[in-house]
Scaffold this active site. Structure first.
Site, short mmCIF file in Angstrom:
data_model
loop_
_atom_site.label_atom_id
_atom_site.label_comp_id
_atom_site.label_asym_id
_atom_site.label_seq_id
_atom_site.Cartn_x
_atom_site.Cartn_y
_atom_site.Cartn_z
N ALA A 39 -21.96 -11.46 0.42
CA ALA A 39 -22.34 -10.05 0.48
C ALA A 39 -21.24 -9.20 1.13
O ALA A 39 -21.03 -8.05 0.73
CB ALA A 39 -23.64 -9.91 1.28
N HIS A 70 -40.07 -9.06 9.76
CA HIS A 70 -40.27 -10.17 10.70
C HIS A 70 -40.03 -9.76 12.15
O HIS A 70 -39.78 -10.62 13.01
CB HIS A 70 -39.36 -11.35 10.33
CG HIS A 70 -39.74 -11.98 9.02
ND1 HIS A 70 -38.93 -12.86 8.33
CD2 HIS A 70 -40.85 -11.85 8.26
CE1 HIS A 70 -39.53 -13.24 7.21
NE2 HIS A 70 -40.69 -12.63 7.13
N THR A 116 -30.88 -13.81 0.70
CA THR A 116 -32.15 -14.47 1.07
C THR A 116 -32.43 -15.63 0.14
O THR A 116 -32.18 -15.54 -1.07
CB THR A 116 -33.35 -13.48 1.08
OG1 THR A 116 -34.55 -14.23 1.33
CG2 THR A 116 -33.49 -12.70 -0.22
P1 OAD Z 1 -32.36 -18.47 4.63
O1 OAD Z 1 -31.54 -19.18 5.67
O2 OAD Z 1 -33.55 -19.15 4.10
O3 OAD Z 1 -31.43 -18.11 3.39
C1 OAD Z 1 -30.18 -17.50 3.58
C2 OAD Z 1 -29.60 -17.24 2.21
O4 OAD Z 1 -28.39 -16.53 2.39
C3 OAD Z 1 -29.27 -18.50 1.42
O5 OAD Z 1 -29.82 -18.38 0.11
C4 OAD Z 1 -27.75 -18.51 1.38
O6 OAD Z 1 -27.23 -19.06 0.16
C5 OAD Z 1 -27.43 -17.04 1.49
N1 OAD Z 1 -26.12 -16.73 2.06
C6 OAD Z 1 -25.39 -17.44 2.95
N2 OAD Z 1 -24.24 -16.80 3.25
C7 OAD Z 1 -24.24 -15.65 2.53
C8 OAD Z 1 -23.35 -14.55 2.39
N3 OAD Z 1 -22.20 -14.50 3.08
N4 OAD Z 1 -23.68 -13.53 1.55
C9 OAD Z 1 -24.84 -13.57 0.84
N5 OAD Z 1 -25.73 -14.58 0.93
C10 OAD Z 1 -25.44 -15.60 1.75
O7 OAD Z 1 -32.72 -17.03 5.24
P2 OAD Z 1 -33.86 -16.02 4.79
O8 OAD Z 1 -34.05 -16.02 3.32
O9 OAD Z 1 -33.59 -14.73 5.48
O10 OAD Z 1 -38.47 -16.17 9.14
O11 OAD Z 1 -35.12 -16.69 5.46
C11 OAD Z 1 -36.34 -16.04 5.41
C12 OAD Z 1 -37.11 -16.31 6.69
O12 OAD Z 1 -37.19 -17.70 6.94
C13 OAD Z 1 -36.47 -15.77 7.94
O13 OAD Z 1 -36.71 -14.39 8.15
C14 OAD Z 1 -37.10 -16.59 9.00
C15 OAD Z 1 -36.99 -17.95 8.36
O14 OAD Z 1 -37.91 -18.90 8.78
C16 OAD Z 1 -39.08 -16.27 10.32
O15 OAD Z 1 -38.54 -16.69 11.32
C17 OAD Z 1 -40.50 -15.81 10.27
#
Ligand code: OAD
Length: 243
Positions: free
Chosen positions: A231, A119, A188
Site C-alpha cells: 500500500a 475495533h 486486510t
Molecule cells: P491481518 O494480519 O489479518 O492481515 C493483514 C493483511 O495485510 C494481509 O492480507 C497481508 O497480506 C496484508 N499486507 C501486509 N503488508 C502489506 C502492505 N505493505 N500493504 C498492503 N497490504 C499488506 O490484519 P487485518 O485484516 O487487519 O482484530 O485483521 C483483522 C483483525 O484481526 C484485526 O483488526 C484484529 C485481528 O484479530 C482484533 O483484534 C479484534
C-alpha cells in the site's frame, strides 16, 4: 506496479469513495500485522490468552502489559506514505469515508478525519466493569490501573474476540459501503467479520471494488481490480494519477 487506468477513470468519476483498511496499511510503519506468517502477532501470541474478556479476567496484568507494549510500539512509529495518501484523498471526493480495523490511530495522525474505527483505539482506556472511557487515573502502581470512578480494572478501549463491535460504527460502515461508487479494500486479510463482508456488500450494491494487498485474500477473486503490492507504494502512485 502501475495502477490500472480503468480504476483511475472510475475514481475520477466517483462522487462517493469508501476505503476499508487493515493491519497491512500500518505494516510499512513497523506495526506488526496479525496473520502474516512469521511476523504476524497471531503467529507469536495466542489471541485467546491476550485478546478476550476471559483472558483479561484470568490474567489482567499480562493482558495490560501486552497492550502496553503494543501502545509503546505504536507511539514510536510514524504514519507511512499509505496513511498520508489516504489523508490526501479525503480532499479529492465530495464524499470520502475511511473505515479501519486498525487500533493504532495512524490514519488520524496522518490527517484523516472522521475515521470509522471498527475495533476501537489502543490509545484509549476504559473501565472493564463500567465500559466508560477514562482519560486519567491516580498513579497507585497497580497493573492494570484502577478506575477512578468505581475501583474496577482499566483495560484498552479495543474490541476483543467474543465482544460485539460498536453498533454505531458498524451501521456507518455498512451505509458507506453500500452507498459508494468506488470501494477500496486495503491491507486486510478479509477474514474477520463483520469488516470482511464490507467489500462484498459494496460489490453487491454496484460499486467498483479494488483491492490492494501483496497476498491474495478471500475477496481477491471477486474484486474488479487487484493491485498486488504494498500500500505504501501503490497509494502514492494512485494519488499522483488522480491529481
Ligand atoms: P491481518 O494480519 O489479518 O492481515 C493483514 C493483511 O495485510 C494481509 O492480507 C497481508 O497480506 C496484508 N499486507 C501486509 N503488508 C502489506 C502492505 N505493505 N500493504 C498492503 N497490504 C499488506 O490484519 P487485518 O485484516 O487487519 O482484530 O485483521 C483483522 C483483525 O484481526 C484485526 O483488526 C484484529 C485481528 O484479530 C482484533 O483484534 C479484534
Amino acid at each position: 506496479m502501475t495502477v490500472p487506468v480503468e480504476l483511475i477513470r472510475h475514481l475520477v468519476m466517483a462522487k462517493r469513495v469508501t476505503v476499508l483498511t487493515g493491519a497491512g496499511v500500518s505494516a510499512e510503519s513497523g506495526v506488526p500485522t496479525f496473520r502474516d506468517a512469521q511476523t504476524g502477532l497471531w503467529a507469536k501470541f495466542k489471541p485467546e490468552e491476550l485478546a478476550t474478556p476471559g483472558a483479561f479476567r484470568r490474567n489482567p496484568r499480562l493482558v495490560w502489559e501486552w497492550y502496553d507494549w503494543r501502545r509503546q510500539r505504536v507511539a514510536s512509529v510514524q504514519p507511512n506514505p499509505a496513511h498520508r495518501a489516504l489523508a490526501e484523498m479525503q480532499n479529492l471526493f465530495p464524499h470520502f469515508t475511511l473505515i479501519t480495523q486498525n487500533v493504532d490511530g495512524l490514519h488520524q495522525r496522518a490527517g484523516s478525519r472522521n475515521v470509522i474505527e471498527l475495533h476501537g483505539n489502543i490509545t484509549r482506556t476504559k473501565c472493564f466493569d463500567e465500559g466508560t472511557v477514562v482519560t486519567s487515573w491516580p498513579d497507585t502502581g497497580d497493573v492494570p490501573p484502577k478506575c477512578p470512578n468505581c475501583g474496577g480494572l482499566l483495560r484498552p478501549d479495543v474490541v476483543w474476540f467474543e465482544e460485539p463491535m460498536p453498533e454505531a460504527e458498524i451501521q456507518m460502515a455498512i451505509e458507506a459501503s453500500t452507498h459508494c461508487d468506488v470501494f477500496l479494500s486495503i491491507g486486510t486479510s478479509t477474514v474477520v467479520q463483520p469488516a470482511a463482508s464490507l467489500p462484498f456488500e459494496a460489490m453487491r450494491s454496484g460499486a467498483t471494488v479494488g483491492e490492494i494487498n501483496p497476498q491474495p485474500t478471500p475477496f481477491t477473486p471477486e474484486a474488479n481490480f487487484v493491485l498486488a503490492g504494498n500500500a505504501g507504494l501503490i497509494l502514492p502512485e494512485l494519488l499522483d494519477r488522480l491529481r
